[in-house]
Design a protein around this motif. Structure first.
Motif, PDB file in Angstrom:
ATOM      1  N   PRO A 249       1.096  -1.288   0.462  1.00 22.14           N
ATOM      2  CA  PRO A 249       0.060   0.241   0.176  1.00 22.14           C
ATOM      3  C   PRO A 249       0.715   0.977  -0.143  1.00 22.14           C
ATOM      4  N   ALA A 250      -0.008   2.294  -0.246  1.00 25.34           N
ATOM      5  CA  ALA A 250       1.048   3.497  -0.741  1.00 25.34           C
ATOM      6  C   ALA A 250       0.812   4.040   1.091  1.00 25.34           C
ATOM      7  N   GLU A 251       0.915   5.476   1.304  1.00 19.85           N
ATOM      8  CA  GLU A 251       0.401   6.402   2.514  1.00 19.85           C
ATOM      9  C   GLU A 251      -0.677   6.769   2.465  1.00 19.85           C
ATOM     10  N   ASN A 252      -1.737   6.015   3.343  1.00 22.23           N
ATOM     11  CA  ASN A 252      -3.798   6.223   3.529  1.00 22.23           C
ATOM     12  C   ASN A 252      -4.298   5.780   2.803  1.00 22.23           C
ATOM     13  N   ASP A 253      -3.445   4.419   2.438  1.00 24.17           N
ATOM     14  CA  ASP A 253      -4.134   3.203   1.427  1.00 24.17           C
ATOM     15  C   ASP A 253      -4.861   2.759   2.311  1.00 24.17           C
ATOM     16  N   ALA A 254      -6.244   1.687   1.806  1.00 24.08           N
ATOM     17  CA  ALA A 254      -6.775   0.757   2.750  1.00 24.08           C
ATOM     18  C   ALA A 254      -7.325  -0.130   2.012  1.00 24.08           C
ATOM     19  N   GLU A 255      -8.374  -1.244   3.094  1.00 23.67           N
ATOM     20  CA  GLU A 255      -8.700  -1.906   1.827  1.00 23.67           C
ATOM     21  C   GLU A 255      -9.702  -2.785   2.123  1.00 23.67           C
ATOM     22  N   ALA A 256     -11.011  -2.914   1.119  1.00 25.58           N
ATOM     23  CA  ALA A 256     -12.704  -3.312   1.218  1.00 25.58           C
ATOM     24  C   ALA A 256     -12.704  -4.096   0.597  1.00 25.58           C
ATOM     25  N   ILE A 257     -13.737  -4.967   0.907  1.00 22.60           N
ATOM     26  CA  ILE A 257     -14.449  -5.115   0.148  1.00 22.60           C
ATOM     27  C   ILE A 257     -16.434  -5.315  -0.257  1.00 22.60           C
TER      28      ILE A 257
END
Length: 393
Positions: A249-257
Protein backbone atom coordinates in the motif's frame (compact mmCIF):
# COMPACT_ATOMS: atom_id res chain seq x y z
CA UNK A 1 -23.34 7.39 -21.81
CA UNK A 2 -22.68 10.42 -19.57
CA UNK A 3 -25.06 13.35 -19.67
CA UNK A 4 -23.51 16.47 -21.17
CA UNK A 5 -26.40 18.89 -20.91
CA UNK A 6 -24.16 21.88 -21.59
CA UNK A 7 -23.37 20.50 -25.06
CA UNK A 8 -27.00 20.76 -26.19
CA UNK A 9 -27.12 23.67 -28.71
CA UNK A 10 -28.74 26.88 -27.56
CA UNK A 11 -32.03 28.11 -29.03
CA UNK A 12 -31.78 30.51 -31.94
CA UNK A 13 -32.63 34.14 -31.28
CA UNK A 14 -35.95 35.39 -32.60
CA UNK A 15 -35.93 36.26 -36.30
CA UNK A 16 -36.42 39.99 -36.79
CA UNK A 17 -39.51 41.12 -38.72
CA UNK A 18 -38.87 43.16 -41.90
CA UNK A 19 -38.83 46.87 -41.03
CA UNK A 20 -41.75 48.62 -42.75
CA UNK A 21 -40.05 52.04 -42.76
CA UNK A 22 -37.02 50.68 -44.62
CA UNK A 23 -39.19 49.10 -47.27
CA UNK A 24 -41.17 52.34 -47.61
CA UNK A 25 -37.95 54.27 -48.15
CA UNK A 26 -36.80 51.63 -50.67
CA UNK A 27 -40.09 52.07 -52.57
CA UNK A 28 -39.56 55.82 -52.84
CA UNK A 29 -35.95 55.34 -53.97
CA UNK A 30 -36.92 52.77 -56.62
CA UNK A 31 -39.77 54.96 -57.93
CA UNK A 32 -37.55 58.03 -58.15
CA UNK A 33 -34.78 56.04 -59.81
CA UNK A 34 -37.28 54.54 -62.25
CA UNK A 35 -38.72 57.94 -63.20
CA UNK A 36 -35.30 59.56 -63.62
CA UNK A 37 -33.91 56.70 -65.74
CA UNK A 38 -37.08 56.53 -67.84
CA UNK A 39 -37.14 60.28 -68.46
CA UNK A 40 -33.44 60.26 -69.31
CA UNK A 41 -33.49 57.29 -71.67
CA UNK A 42 -36.97 57.72 -73.18
CA UNK A 43 -36.82 58.84 -76.84
CA UNK A 44 -40.52 58.88 -77.74
CA UNK A 45 -43.57 60.74 -76.52
CA UNK A 46 -43.46 61.07 -72.73
CA UNK A 47 -47.22 61.32 -72.28
CA UNK A 48 -48.33 57.90 -73.46
CA UNK A 49 -49.33 54.89 -71.38
CA UNK A 50 -46.10 53.08 -72.25
CA UNK A 51 -44.08 55.90 -70.70
CA UNK A 52 -45.99 55.84 -67.40
CA UNK A 53 -45.95 52.03 -67.24
CA UNK A 54 -42.18 52.12 -67.60
CA UNK A 55 -41.67 55.08 -65.29
CA UNK A 56 -43.97 54.04 -62.41
CA UNK A 57 -45.50 50.58 -62.75
CA UNK A 58 -42.26 48.76 -63.62
CA UNK A 59 -40.31 50.11 -60.58
CA UNK A 60 -43.28 49.44 -58.34
CA UNK A 61 -43.50 45.86 -59.69
CA UNK A 62 -39.79 45.33 -59.02
CA UNK A 63 -40.27 46.60 -55.48
CA UNK A 64 -43.28 44.30 -55.03
CA UNK A 65 -41.30 41.27 -56.22
CA UNK A 66 -38.55 42.11 -53.71
CA UNK A 67 -41.15 42.41 -50.94
CA UNK A 68 -42.64 39.02 -51.81
CA UNK A 69 -39.25 37.29 -51.82
CA UNK A 70 -38.31 38.98 -48.53
CA UNK A 71 -41.55 37.79 -46.96
CA UNK A 72 -40.99 34.24 -48.23
CA UNK A 73 -37.44 34.29 -46.80
CA UNK A 74 -38.77 35.62 -43.50
CA UNK A 75 -41.31 32.78 -43.26
CA UNK A 76 -38.65 30.21 -44.12
CA UNK A 77 -36.37 31.62 -41.41
CA UNK A 78 -39.25 31.47 -38.91
CA UNK A 79 -39.93 27.83 -39.77
CA UNK A 80 -36.24 26.98 -39.57
CA UNK A 81 -35.91 28.71 -36.21
CA UNK A 82 -38.99 26.95 -34.85
CA UNK A 83 -37.71 23.58 -36.06
CA UNK A 84 -34.23 24.16 -34.62
CA UNK A 85 -35.60 25.30 -31.27
CA UNK A 86 -37.97 22.35 -31.17
CA UNK A 87 -35.12 19.91 -31.80
CA UNK A 88 -32.93 21.60 -29.20
CA UNK A 89 -35.71 21.52 -26.60
CA UNK A 90 -36.56 17.92 -27.46
CA UNK A 91 -32.90 16.91 -27.09
CA UNK A 92 -32.64 18.83 -23.83
CA UNK A 93 -35.78 17.15 -22.44
CA UNK A 94 -34.45 13.75 -23.51
CA UNK A 95 -31.09 14.36 -21.82
CA UNK A 96 -32.76 15.58 -18.64
CA UNK A 97 -35.03 12.52 -18.61
CA UNK A 98 -31.95 10.29 -19.03
CA UNK A 99 -30.16 12.17 -16.28
CA UNK A 100 -33.06 11.66 -13.87
CA UNK A 101 -32.89 7.87 -14.05
CA UNK A 102 -31.90 6.19 -10.80
CA UNK A 103 -31.43 2.79 -9.16
CA UNK A 104 -33.03 1.42 -6.01
CA UNK A 105 -30.42 0.27 -3.50
CA UNK A 106 -31.68 -3.10 -2.26
CA UNK A 107 -28.66 -4.16 -0.21
CA UNK A 108 -25.18 -3.00 0.78
CA UNK A 109 -22.29 -4.85 2.40
CA UNK A 110 -18.89 -3.48 3.29
CA UNK A 111 -16.00 -5.34 4.90
CA UNK A 112 -13.20 -3.09 6.15
CA UNK A 113 -10.76 -3.02 9.09
CA UNK A 114 -13.75 -1.73 11.09
CA UNK A 115 -15.45 -5.10 10.68
CA UNK A 116 -18.00 -6.86 8.51
CA UNK A 117 -21.09 -4.95 7.52
CA UNK A 118 -21.84 -1.38 6.57
CA UNK A 119 -22.98 -0.62 10.11
CA UNK A 120 -19.55 -1.23 11.63
CA UNK A 121 -17.91 1.26 9.28
CA UNK A 122 -20.75 3.76 9.79
CA UNK A 123 -20.20 3.53 13.56
CA UNK A 124 -16.47 4.12 13.12
CA UNK A 125 -17.23 7.14 10.94
CA UNK A 126 -19.70 8.53 13.48
CA UNK A 127 -17.16 8.18 16.29
CA UNK A 128 -14.29 9.43 14.11
CA UNK A 129 -12.30 6.35 15.04
CA UNK A 130 -9.18 6.26 12.82
CA UNK A 131 -8.52 2.83 11.31
CA UNK A 132 -5.17 3.79 9.80
CA UNK A 133 -2.15 2.32 11.57
CA UNK A 134 1.55 2.36 10.83
CA UNK A 135 2.70 -1.20 10.19
CA UNK A 136 4.75 -3.32 7.80
CA UNK A 137 2.69 -4.11 4.66
CA UNK A 138 1.52 -7.63 4.05
CA UNK A 139 3.89 -7.82 1.08
CA UNK A 140 6.85 -6.63 3.15
CA UNK A 141 8.92 -3.47 3.02
CA UNK A 142 9.09 -0.34 5.12
CA UNK A 143 6.30 0.51 7.60
CA UNK A 144 3.45 2.49 6.05
CA UNK A 145 0.42 4.15 7.60
CA UNK A 146 -2.46 2.22 6.08
CA UNK A 147 -5.59 0.24 6.99
CA UNK A 148 -5.66 -3.42 6.04
CA UNK A 149 -8.04 -6.25 6.81
CA UNK A 150 -5.97 -8.39 9.15
CA UNK A 151 -8.22 -11.41 8.59
CA UNK A 152 -6.42 -11.94 5.29
CA UNK A 153 -2.90 -11.91 6.74
CA UNK A 154 -2.61 -15.53 7.92
CA UNK A 155 -4.41 -17.50 5.20
CA UNK A 156 -4.74 -16.40 1.55
CA UNK A 157 -7.85 -18.60 1.25
CA UNK A 158 -9.61 -16.23 3.63
CA UNK A 159 -10.24 -13.95 0.68
CA UNK A 160 -12.11 -16.70 -1.17
CA UNK A 161 -14.04 -17.48 1.99
CA UNK A 162 -15.03 -13.83 2.27
CA UNK A 163 -16.20 -13.85 -1.34
CA UNK A 164 -18.13 -17.03 -0.57
CA UNK A 165 -19.98 -15.28 2.25
CA UNK A 166 -20.74 -12.36 -0.03
CA UNK A 167 -22.06 -14.82 -2.61
CA UNK A 168 -24.37 -16.39 -0.02
CA UNK A 169 -25.64 -12.95 0.88
CA UNK A 170 -26.28 -12.18 -2.78
CA UNK A 171 -28.08 -15.48 -3.23
CA UNK A 172 -30.40 -14.72 -0.33
CA UNK A 173 -31.11 -11.29 -1.79
CA UNK A 174 -31.78 -12.54 -5.31
CA UNK A 175 -34.12 -15.26 -4.07
CA UNK A 176 -36.51 -12.48 -3.06
CA UNK A 177 -36.66 -11.25 -6.65
CA UNK A 178 -38.30 -12.89 -9.70
CA UNK A 179 -36.27 -15.64 -11.35
CA UNK A 180 -36.74 -14.03 -14.76
CA UNK A 181 -35.10 -10.78 -13.72
CA UNK A 182 -31.83 -10.30 -15.69
CA UNK A 183 -28.79 -9.81 -13.46
CA UNK A 184 -25.79 -7.71 -14.47
CA UNK A 185 -22.46 -7.77 -12.67
CA UNK A 186 -19.71 -5.21 -12.15
CA UNK A 187 -16.60 -6.78 -10.68
CA UNK A 188 -13.85 -4.31 -9.92
CA UNK A 189 -10.59 -5.08 -8.17
CA UNK A 190 -7.15 -3.56 -7.81
CA UNK A 191 -4.04 -4.77 -9.58
CA UNK A 192 -3.08 -7.13 -6.74
CA UNK A 193 -5.48 -9.80 -8.03
CA UNK A 194 -4.26 -11.95 -10.91
CA UNK A 195 -6.44 -12.69 -13.93
CA UNK A 196 -6.69 -16.36 -12.90
CA UNK A 197 -7.84 -15.45 -9.38
CA UNK A 198 -10.35 -12.97 -10.79
CA UNK A 199 -11.79 -15.60 -13.14
CA UNK A 200 -12.02 -18.10 -10.27
CA UNK A 201 -13.84 -15.60 -8.07
CA UNK A 202 -16.30 -14.76 -10.84
CA UNK A 203 -17.04 -18.44 -11.48
CA UNK A 204 -17.52 -19.05 -7.76
CA UNK A 205 -19.80 -16.03 -7.52
CA UNK A 206 -22.02 -17.20 -10.37
CA UNK A 207 -22.28 -20.72 -8.98
CA UNK A 208 -23.10 -19.57 -5.47
CA UNK A 209 -25.60 -16.89 -6.48
CA UNK A 210 -27.72 -19.35 -8.44
CA UNK A 211 -28.27 -16.81 -11.22
CA UNK A 212 -26.83 -16.15 -14.63
CA UNK A 213 -24.77 -12.99 -14.25
CA UNK A 214 -23.99 -10.85 -17.31
CA UNK A 215 -20.75 -9.02 -16.69
CA UNK A 216 -20.55 -5.39 -17.80
CA UNK A 217 -17.35 -4.58 -19.65
CA UNK A 218 -16.76 -1.16 -18.06
CA UNK A 219 -15.95 -0.57 -14.40
CA UNK A 220 -16.90 1.73 -11.57
CA UNK A 221 -19.48 4.46 -11.91
CA UNK A 222 -19.21 4.16 -15.69
CA UNK A 223 -20.85 0.76 -15.34
CA UNK A 224 -23.78 2.22 -13.42
CA UNK A 225 -24.11 4.94 -16.04
CA UNK A 226 -24.11 2.38 -18.86
CA UNK A 227 -26.57 0.08 -17.08
CA UNK A 228 -29.03 2.95 -16.55
CA UNK A 229 -28.88 3.75 -20.26
CA UNK A 230 -28.99 0.28 -21.78
CA UNK A 231 -31.35 -1.51 -19.40
CA UNK A 232 -33.82 1.14 -18.33
CA UNK A 233 -36.71 -0.11 -20.44
CA UNK A 234 -36.59 -3.59 -18.94
CA UNK A 235 -36.48 -4.44 -15.21
CA UNK A 236 -33.07 -5.76 -14.19
CA UNK A 237 -30.60 -5.98 -11.31
CA UNK A 238 -27.07 -4.63 -11.11
CA UNK A 239 -24.67 -6.34 -8.69
CA UNK A 240 -21.54 -4.39 -7.80
CA UNK A 241 -18.64 -6.26 -6.23
CA UNK A 242 -15.31 -4.59 -5.51
CA UNK A 243 -12.22 -6.15 -3.97
CA UNK A 244 -9.36 -3.90 -2.89
CA UNK A 245 -6.37 -5.67 -1.31
CA UNK A 246 -3.05 -3.90 -1.04
CA UNK A 247 0.05 -6.06 -0.49
CA UNK A 248 2.18 -2.93 -1.04
CA UNK A 249 0.00 0.00 0.00
CA UNK A 250 0.82 3.65 -0.35
CA UNK A 251 0.49 6.08 2.52
CA UNK A 252 -3.13 6.29 3.81
CA UNK A 253 -4.34 3.43 1.59
CA UNK A 254 -7.05 1.06 2.85
CA UNK A 255 -8.49 -2.35 2.01
CA UNK A 256 -12.15 -3.15 1.51
CA UNK A 257 -14.65 -5.59 0.06
CA UNK A 258 -17.91 -4.04 -1.05
CA UNK A 259 -21.12 -5.46 -2.43
CA UNK A 260 -24.22 -3.58 -3.59
CA UNK A 261 -27.42 -4.83 -5.16
CA UNK A 262 -29.26 -2.28 -7.29
CA UNK A 263 -32.51 -2.54 -9.21
CA UNK A 264 -34.06 -0.20 -11.77
CA UNK A 265 -37.58 -0.92 -10.48
CA UNK A 266 -39.16 -0.60 -7.05
CA UNK A 267 -39.74 -3.98 -5.35
CA UNK A 268 -42.37 -4.54 -2.68
CA UNK A 269 -39.89 -6.96 -1.09
CA UNK A 270 -37.68 -4.00 -0.21
CA UNK A 271 -39.97 -1.25 1.11
CA UNK A 272 -37.08 0.70 2.67
CA UNK A 273 -34.92 0.83 -0.45
CA UNK A 274 -33.39 4.22 -1.22
CA UNK A 275 -32.44 5.75 -4.53
CA UNK A 276 -28.98 6.09 -6.04
CA UNK A 277 -29.19 8.73 -8.75
CA UNK A 278 -27.25 8.86 -11.97
CA UNK A 279 -23.57 9.67 -11.37
CA UNK A 280 -21.98 12.69 -12.97
CA UNK A 281 -18.34 12.57 -14.08
CA UNK A 282 -16.56 15.86 -13.41
CA UNK A 283 -13.23 17.57 -13.04
CA UNK A 284 -12.28 20.80 -11.29
CA UNK A 285 -13.32 22.87 -14.31
CA UNK A 286 -16.81 21.33 -14.53
CA UNK A 287 -17.43 20.57 -10.86
CA UNK A 288 -19.76 23.51 -10.21
CA UNK A 289 -21.89 22.91 -13.29
CA UNK A 290 -22.10 19.17 -12.75
CA UNK A 291 -22.98 19.59 -9.09
CA UNK A 292 -25.95 21.65 -10.27
CA UNK A 293 -26.80 18.83 -12.69
CA UNK A 294 -26.63 16.26 -9.88
CA UNK A 295 -29.18 18.32 -7.95
CA UNK A 296 -31.33 18.49 -11.08
CA UNK A 297 -31.16 14.72 -11.61
CA UNK A 298 -32.39 14.16 -8.05
CA UNK A 299 -34.95 17.02 -8.33
CA UNK A 300 -33.56 18.64 -5.19
CA UNK A 301 -33.02 22.18 -4.03
CA UNK A 302 -29.52 22.99 -2.67
CA UNK A 303 -30.73 23.16 0.92
CA UNK A 304 -32.11 19.60 0.64
CA UNK A 305 -28.58 18.15 0.78
CA UNK A 306 -27.86 17.34 4.43
CA UNK A 307 -24.40 15.77 4.14
CA UNK A 308 -21.63 15.04 1.66
CA UNK A 309 -19.34 11.98 1.64
CA UNK A 310 -15.95 12.58 0.04
CA UNK A 311 -12.89 10.50 -0.81
CA UNK A 312 -9.74 10.98 -2.87
CA UNK A 313 -6.98 13.58 -2.89
CA UNK A 314 -8.56 15.48 -5.79
CA UNK A 315 -11.60 16.06 -3.57
CA UNK A 316 -10.20 16.33 -0.04
CA UNK A 317 -6.93 18.12 -0.81
CA UNK A 318 -8.15 20.94 -3.05
CA UNK A 319 -10.49 23.89 -2.50
CA UNK A 320 -12.58 23.27 -5.62
CA UNK A 321 -15.29 21.31 -3.79
CA UNK A 322 -15.89 24.09 -1.27
CA UNK A 323 -16.16 26.68 -4.04
CA UNK A 324 -18.57 24.50 -6.02
CA UNK A 325 -20.69 23.99 -2.92
CA UNK A 326 -20.82 27.74 -2.34
CA UNK A 327 -21.62 28.45 -6.00
CA UNK A 328 -24.53 26.02 -5.80
CA UNK A 329 -25.74 27.45 -2.47
CA UNK A 330 -25.32 24.18 -0.54
CA UNK A 331 -25.91 24.86 3.14
CA UNK A 332 -23.37 22.40 4.53
CA UNK A 333 -21.14 22.78 7.57
CA UNK A 334 -17.51 22.14 6.68
CA UNK A 335 -16.90 20.46 10.05
CA UNK A 336 -20.09 18.47 10.60
CA UNK A 337 -21.75 17.83 7.23
CA UNK A 338 -18.82 17.08 4.91
CA UNK A 339 -17.56 13.64 5.90
CA UNK A 340 -14.15 12.52 4.71
CA UNK A 341 -14.02 8.74 4.46
CA UNK A 342 -10.25 8.85 4.00
CA UNK A 343 -9.72 10.47 7.41
CA UNK A 344 -11.21 7.44 9.16
CA UNK A 345 -10.83 4.46 6.84
CA UNK A 346 -8.19 5.56 4.37
CA UNK A 347 -8.31 5.70 0.60
CA UNK A 348 -9.93 2.65 -1.03
CA UNK A 349 -9.63 3.62 -4.69
CA UNK A 350 -12.10 1.81 -6.94
CA UNK A 351 -14.23 0.86 -3.93
CA UNK A 352 -14.61 4.47 -2.72
CA UNK A 353 -17.81 5.33 -4.69
CA UNK A 354 -19.60 2.22 -3.43
CA UNK A 355 -18.41 2.64 0.16
CA UNK A 356 -19.66 6.23 0.08
CA UNK A 357 -22.99 5.05 -1.34
CA UNK A 358 -23.28 2.36 1.35
CA UNK A 359 -22.54 4.83 4.14
CA UNK A 360 -24.99 7.37 2.73
CA UNK A 361 -27.66 4.66 2.51
CA UNK A 362 -27.36 4.02 6.26
CA UNK A 363 -28.20 7.60 7.26
CA UNK A 364 -30.35 8.97 4.42
CA UNK A 365 -33.64 7.83 5.97
CA UNK A 366 -33.03 9.85 9.14
CA UNK A 367 -30.93 12.76 7.93
CA UNK A 368 -32.18 13.44 4.41
CA UNK A 369 -30.56 13.57 0.97
CA UNK A 370 -26.83 12.79 0.81
CA UNK A 371 -24.33 13.83 -1.85
CA UNK A 372 -21.23 11.85 -2.83
CA UNK A 373 -18.03 13.27 -4.34
CA UNK A 374 -15.22 10.76 -4.84
CA UNK A 375 -12.09 10.22 -6.89
CA UNK A 376 -11.90 6.47 -7.66
CA UNK A 377 -8.67 6.64 -9.67
CA UNK A 378 -5.67 8.34 -7.99
CA UNK A 379 -4.00 8.71 -11.40
CA UNK A 380 -6.91 10.76 -12.75
CA UNK A 381 -8.50 14.00 -11.55
CA UNK A 382 -11.98 12.73 -12.44
CA UNK A 383 -14.47 13.34 -9.64
CA UNK A 384 -17.74 11.44 -9.60
CA UNK A 385 -20.80 13.12 -8.13
CA UNK A 386 -24.06 11.44 -7.23
CA UNK A 387 -26.92 11.77 -4.77
CA UNK A 388 -28.71 9.32 -2.47
CA UNK A 389 -32.35 10.09 -1.63
CA UNK A 390 -35.25 8.31 0.01
CA UNK A 391 -38.36 7.24 -1.83
CA UNK A 392 -40.96 9.84 -2.76
CA UNK A 393 -43.49 10.48 -0.05
Amino acid sequence: MPIYLDEVPEDEDSISHPVTLRWGILLIVILLAGMVLTAWQWTGDRSGISFWLTALVLPFSIWGILVVFRHIGYRLELNGEAGWNYECQSLKDTEIARGQRFAWVLDTFVQTPAGKGTGSLAAAMAQATPLLKTSIPRGGGLPVRHARITDFDADPNTVKQAIGKVSERLKNMLERLPDTLPCWLVFDCDESLSAADEAEILQHLMLKSGRELHQISVKGMNALDKWLDNNWDKPSVLIVLTLVLRPSPAENDAEAITSLVLCNRKSYQFPDAVRLHRPQQSNHDTLTRNMANSLRWAKLSPDSIKAMWISGEAVTGRPGLNKSSEDNALTLSLTDDIKSIDATLGYTGVASPWIAAALATVVVQEQGAQMIAVQPDPASDDIWLTVITTKER
